[in-house]
Scaffold this motif. Structure first.
Motif: not given
Ligand code: RM4
Ligand code: MN
Ligand code: MN
Length: 429
Positions: A53, A87, A336-337, A339-340, A406
């Protein structure tokens, strides 16, 4: 420590979804078995796969026009590590972060390494930055850095890269990625040959500072911020430089750094064949270096890239080890979302590529059976691998449905109370 989120929240969320996941997994297992494919083998490969990341992708990005901060976005390098740990805790595919200096510069890198370790994270390639002038800097990169016409400026840029290597050693990293913005905006502005020669000279000095077990990833980009020519414009130029510099120098393929319609999977095949594929910066794009979420625009291309990687890995017999990294700018989503989702798109493309019946494909290629060869690829691409990814995450302690879990965790609203507010100034990231 498993990560910043309470594990019992993940367990509770998973408990509600496990029955359906097992059902979907068993059904896919039967379908694949009918074609002689082992679902568990693919799941094990997925569990072993890792992508880094970027620290710069954990905060909200921006354009030249504006940046719209997100309440609770990370401000300090430690905040970024915390978010990267979230993540990884949910997605279980991103155990490392790739830092960017001086953006992530801290007084005590050993302490940062320890903090990362406590969060279950390590460091992938460090990135240098000679595309911006830093406050109070007495020299300027306006007309270039490693290729600047003035030796004094080149020396400062070399020094910065060597500092980055030292920082990387302290963090436990094993590679440096060098991307330069050097180039020209007008025909005639720059002697293209002299600029490339200066690049080779500067890079050889950085190369000389690499520890024995380090690699140097060189990233090409065809335009921006230079709009007429860039010094390392394409994979051919990059490969020439990497060959000249030596075995530790490898080419890095950023998916957004090519002219539209470029056959990137073929570039990957070429670089892998000659031992010069260093790694990837995954992202997606529609018009230029858009840094959109991986797989959001052209998931088929991503699959075709992994198809070449799986093919090359079989041939290389363990000798192919590209660094997988994400390079994205999240302007309108919670990073974060994004990257997920991106990590899942990457791992999912890998899983699909593993499902290609390579023996049959080779036979069809050798027999020039175009339709059957294409159908082999298409069939693998169309498999819904979500149950494999979900099961892999579940078995590793992650979330079956990472985004939903999350949101349930209320991480961002909580951080909005705790963290200060990020600057809204426009900027590249
Ligand atoms: C560049 C390139 C580099 C990244 C910077 C922020 O376009 O992709 O990898 O470090 O952006
Ligand atoms: Mn990049
Ligand atoms: Mn880029």
């Amino acid at each position: 420590m498993t990560g910043p989120l309470p594990q019992d929240l993940i367990d509770r969320e998973n408990a509600q979804r496990l029955g359906a996941l097992e059902d979907d997994y068993a059904s896919l297992e039967r379908a694949l078995a009918r074609r002689g494919r082992s679902i568990d083998k693919v799941k094990d490969a997925v569990k072993a796969f890792a992508v880094a990341v970027p620290t710069w992708g954990l905060g909200i990005g921006g354009t030249r026009f504006a940046k719209f901060p997100l309440p609770g976005e990370p401000i300090t390098p430690h905040d970024k590590l915390e978010d990267a740990a979230v993540v990884h805790q949910l997605g279980r595919a991103t155990p490392t972060v790739s830092p960017h200096f001086p953006w992530d510069k801290v007084a005590d890198p050993a302490a940062l390494r320890e903090a990362a370790g406590e969060l279950g994270l390590g460091f992938d390639a460090v990135n240098s930055n000679t595309f911006q002038d830093q406050p109070n800097q007495s020299w300027s990169y306006k007309f270039g850095s490693l290729t600047h016409t003035e030796k004094a400026v080149r020396d400062r840029a070399i020094e910065h890269n060597v500092d980055c290597i030292d920082l990387g050693v302290a963090l436990g990293s094993k590679a440096i990625t060098v991307w330069i913005a050097d180039g020209s905006n007008f025909p005639g502005q720059q002697n293209m040959t002299a600029a490339f020669d200066r690049y080779l000279d500067s890079m050889s000095q950085i190369y000389a500072a690499l520890p024995a077990d380090w690699r140097m990833f060189m990233e090409h980009k065809l335009y921006e911020p230079a709009f007429y020519s860039t010094v390392i414009s394409d994979w051919g130029t990059n490969l020439l430089a990497a060959q000249q510099l030596g075995p530790k120098a490898k080419c890095l393929v950023d998916l957004g750094h090519h002219a539209p319609n470029t056959n990137i999977e073929q570039i990957v095949a070429r670089l892998a064949r000659f031992g010069k594929l260093g790694g990837f910066h995954f992202n997606d794009s529609k018009y230029g270096d858009d840094d959109l979420d991986t797989g959001s625009i052209n998931p088929h291309q991503l699959f075709l890239i992994f198809n070449e990687l799986v093919e090359a890995a079989a041939r290389a017999d363990g000798d192919l080890d590209p660094a997988y990294m994400i390079d994205q700018s999240h302007n309108v989503t919670d990073p974060i979302e994004s990257l997920l989702l991106s990590a899942a798109a990457i791992v999912g493309s890998y899983a699909k590529a593993l499902l290609v019946d390579r023996e049959a494909l080779t036979q069809h290629q050798d027999a020039n059976d175009v339709v059957m060869a294409f159908s082999d690829l298409r069939r693998a691409y169309e498999i819904d691998v979500a149950p494999i990814l979900g099961m892999a995450r579940y078995e590793l302690g992650g979330a079956i449905e990472p985004i939903e879990t999350y949101r349930r965790s209320q991480w961002r609203p909580r951080k909005a109370q705790e963290r200060g507010r990020a600057s809204g100034a426009a900027g590249i990231v």
